[in-house]
Write an enzyme that holds these catalytic residues in place. Structure first.
Site, PDB file in Angstrom:
ATOM      1  N   GLU A 222       0.828  -1.215   0.000  1.00  8.62           N
ATOM      2  CA  GLU A 222       0.000   0.000   0.000  1.00  8.62           C
ATOM      3  C   GLU A 222       0.859   1.261   0.000  1.00  8.62           C
ATOM      4  OE1 GLU A 222      -3.036   0.005  -0.544  1.00  8.62           O
ATOM      5  OE2 GLU A 222      -3.931  -1.853   0.179  1.00  8.62           O
ATOM      6  N   ARG A 226       0.794   3.831  -3.326  1.00  2.07           N
ATOM      7  CA  ARG A 226       0.150   5.123  -3.079  1.00  2.07           C
ATOM      8  C   ARG A 226       1.160   6.241  -2.841  1.00  2.07           C
ATOM      9  NH1 ARG A 226      -5.641   3.855  -0.360  1.00  2.07           N
ATOM     10  NH2 ARG A 226      -5.612   1.592  -0.520  1.00  2.07           N
ATOM     11  N   GLU A 535     -11.828   0.628 -10.640  1.00  2.00           N
ATOM     12  CA  GLU A 535     -11.428  -0.354 -11.652  1.00  2.00           C
ATOM     13  C   GLU A 535     -12.250  -0.280 -12.938  1.00  2.00           C
ATOM     14  OE1 GLU A 535      -9.729  -1.256  -7.923  1.00  2.00           O
ATOM     15  OE2 GLU A 535     -11.881  -1.176  -8.402  1.00  2.00           O
ATOM     16  N   THR A 622      -0.656   0.637 -10.313  1.00  2.00           N
ATOM     17  CA  THR A 622      -1.973   0.118  -9.956  1.00  2.00           C
ATOM     18  C   THR A 622      -2.773   1.101  -9.113  1.00  2.00           C
ATOM     19  OG1 THR A 622      -3.085  -1.951  -9.284  1.00  2.00           O
ATOM     20  CG2 THR A 622      -1.403  -1.040  -7.782  1.00  2.00           C
TER      21      THR A 622
END
Length: 632
Positions: A222, A226, A535, A622
């Protein structure tokens, strides 16, 4: 075991033409009729006189009003050029070049209350400057939503990871590094929201270095996607390296890079502390140290979704240590046993092997497949040297997806990707996470390598398997959109099941009785929440860029309108929902960082000009942070 879908060559014929082609018989018939009429007219004396009069009249006008004639000629030529037809027509620079042209398709209608400028052209053509006033207005509305989301965060949670918009306070669920600030920074840069760039950039410069030295446990995955990804993207977009020449307020680009290196040095301990190439899942920043998850396992997707970021920071810093450690993971996984390229969702950092048999493209499995193709694409001109194994792994995995995981629902045949929770020899589950809706975009990107489908076909870049993957991408994108359209709110739940011959449950539909697919999609009570996930709009963005089909924009607009209607909090921010099937929906009091970092960014880019962050020059991590492709 599911069978492969019957995709034939016929299924792969796409019709993306802007105008319908006239049949050969009609052209010949029209030509004969025109020639006969011309001969009949000229053969008579009256016809000859009229013809001479017409010629002298046109000559007189051209001599006495040359600017008018030239202006008319240029306007006609411009119109032909806009539609890509001028080079194929004789007399393209004259009024007669209009003969035989079909009228252009009408532009999409503006939403109620929206009015475009009279100076804006009304037709959007793929690959051209986005001058369609309707989409310009819609894109601006996404920017306004981003500003509203940021305003709530700034007011009530500045420096926290997430905003709780109903409680009007912040929360730190990601380690306390101000994840929303960093996640939103490059979105603000792309949108040209310079005030937010200044606010976010100043916070990063003032506070983030101290937090990295003092904070406790963070998750490797994470924090990488990020925070590290956000810093690297901000560095590039603000003019660092050779950059994108986007000038913004805020600190110098070097500030972002220096902080990124400090963070990466600590995160690197997750790799170097492990006895195998598989990193530990968590890092203690203030020690610094790294350790396993409580059950000793790492998620497959998490350990294989670090490479874009670590490769890029090695490129920027000139130190290969980051890339070496991250790429060891994929090189190691290359040699592990798989099921037609498909892998279980857990892996052990102690043994280096997969754990369990659960195979899915939802949580803990998804971005493994995404990064295989994206890391390969990131290498640019080097991708066919030492990195072909990544493309091979991706190709094998997508064959496995089509063969083992793809099925169609009943009664209306929605194509979906299911799961094998008990491995290849166990029962098939028709469960599909919203997270799986990343796959259409990844399939499209893998097929055309970021080019439009038209260009890829012209340059003979697509083989049959690429076309098969592109067809599957479009089918799955439709399914993902119908997961939204089938609910009362127009927003998708976190998880759905599909009605198949083997599985059915009554009374668990999405609530929208007008949906054609209401009986195909099953939504269980515990799965009805919506977390503002990106998504689906991510895939719509990629598919629009690749196919240039405007339906993907329209679908994205429907989704955005539903977000505006049901998740917007007037005091600032947007809130997740508890139940998308009920009206009014209950709110969850949480605005995830990815709503600003991904969802609104992809919507903004979907409605904008395709030359902004082009897919053949950037690869998105992502978390939707764009990083440049090497050598481009």
């Amino acid at each position: 075991m599911s069978k492969s879908l019957p995709y034939s060559v016929k299924d792969l014929q796409y019709d993306n033409a802007k105008f319908r082609q006239r049949s050969v018989s009609k052209v010949i018939t029209q030509s004969l009729l025109t020639n006969n009429m011309r001969r009949d007219c000229v053969s008579c004396s009256t016809g000859k006189f009229l013809a001479l009069l017409l010629i002298f009249g046109v000559g007189y006008l051209m001599l006495t009003h040359p600017s008018t004639a030239h202006s008319l000629s240029v306007r006609v030529a411009d119109k032909l050029s806009i539609h890509g037809e001028g080079k194929n027509m004789t007399g393209g620079n004259t009024v007669f070049g209009r003969i035989g042209r079909k009228p252009p398709r009408l532009p999409p209608r503006l939403p109620p209350g929206e009015h475009g400028s009279h100076n804006d052209q009304a037709v959007h053509e793929p690959g051209k400057l986005n001058t369609d006033s309707g989409w310009v207005v819609r894109q601006q509305k996404v920017k306004e939503a981003f500003i509203h989301a940021w305003s709530g965060y700034k007011k009530y949670a500045m420096g926290n990871d997430d905003l709780m918009p109903l409680s009007q306070k912040g929360t730190d669920g990601l380690g306390g590094l101000g994840a929303t600030v960093v996640d939103a920074l490059d979105t603000a840069m792309i949108m040209g929201a310079d005030d937010i760039v200044l606010e976010a950039g100043s916070w990063v410069e003032t506070h983030l270095s101290d937090l990295i030295r003092k904070k406790g446990q963070v998750n490797l995955f994470e924090t990488t996607i990020r925070v590290l990804g956000g810093l690297l993207s901000a560095y590039h977009l603000s003019g660092g390296e050779k950059g994108a020449n986007i000038m913004h307020k805020g600190p110098k680009p070097s500030v972002y890079l220096d902080i990124a290196k400090a963070l990466a040095d600590r995160l690197l301990l997750a790799f170097t502390s492990s006895p195998t190439p598989i990193p530990f899942s968590d890092v203690i920043l203030h020690d610094p140290s790294a350790h396993r998850a409580p059950d000793g396992l790492s998620s497959t997707s998490e350990v294989s979704t670090l490479q874009l970021e670590f490769n890029y920071i090695s490129t920027l810093s000139g130190n290969p240590k980051y890339s070496i450690e991250a790429m060891k993971v994929l090189e190691h996984m290359k040699g592990l046993q798989k099921v037609e390229g498909l892998v279980p969702i857990y892996i052990s950092p102690d043994s280096g092997g997969f754990s369990g048999e659960n195979i899915r493209l939802g949580s803990r499995g998804d971005s493994y497949y995404e990064y295989l193709i994206k890391v390969w694409l990131q290498q640019g001109s080097n991708r066919d040297k030492n990195f072909t194994y990544l493309h091979d792994m991706y190709t094998e995995a997508m064959k496995g997806v089509r063969h083992r995981l793809v099925k169609k629902s009943i009664p209306n045949g929605l194509v979906f990707v299911g799961e094998l929770p008990y491995g290849p020899d166990g029962a098939f589950s028709s469960k599909m996470d919203h997270l799986v809706c990343f796959l259409p975009g990844t399939l499209a990107l893998g097929a055309t390598k970021g080019f439009t489908k038209k260009k890829a076909m012209e340059e003979n870049l697509l083989n049959f398997e690429d076309l098969e993957n592109l067809k599957l991408a479009e089918d799955l994108a439709k399914t993902c959109f119908e997961m939204y359209a089938a609910t009362s709110t127009g927003l998708a739940p976190e998880i759905v099941y599909f009605h198949t011959e083997e599985y059915s449950e009554e009374g668990l539909d999405g609530g929208n009785k007008s949906s054609k697919y209401i009986n195909d999609i099953i939504i269980k009570p515990l799965d009805r929440h919506n977390l503002l996930r990106p998504e689906t709009v991510e895939s719509l963005f990629v598919l629009y860029r690749v196919t240039e089909d405007p339906k993907y924009r329209e679908w994205g607009w429907h989704i955005f309108e539903a977000f505006e209607k049901y998740t917007k909090v007037e005091s600032g921010g947007y809130s997740s929902l508890d139940d998308v099937t009920s009206l009014p929906p209950r709110r969850r009091d949480k605005m995830e960082t990815f709503f600003l970092g991904e969802t609104l960014k992809y919507l903004y880019l979907l409605f904008g000009d395709s030359s902004v962050i082009p897919l053949d020059k950037f690869v998105f991590n992502t978390e939707a942070h764009p990083l440049p492709i090497k050598g481009i």
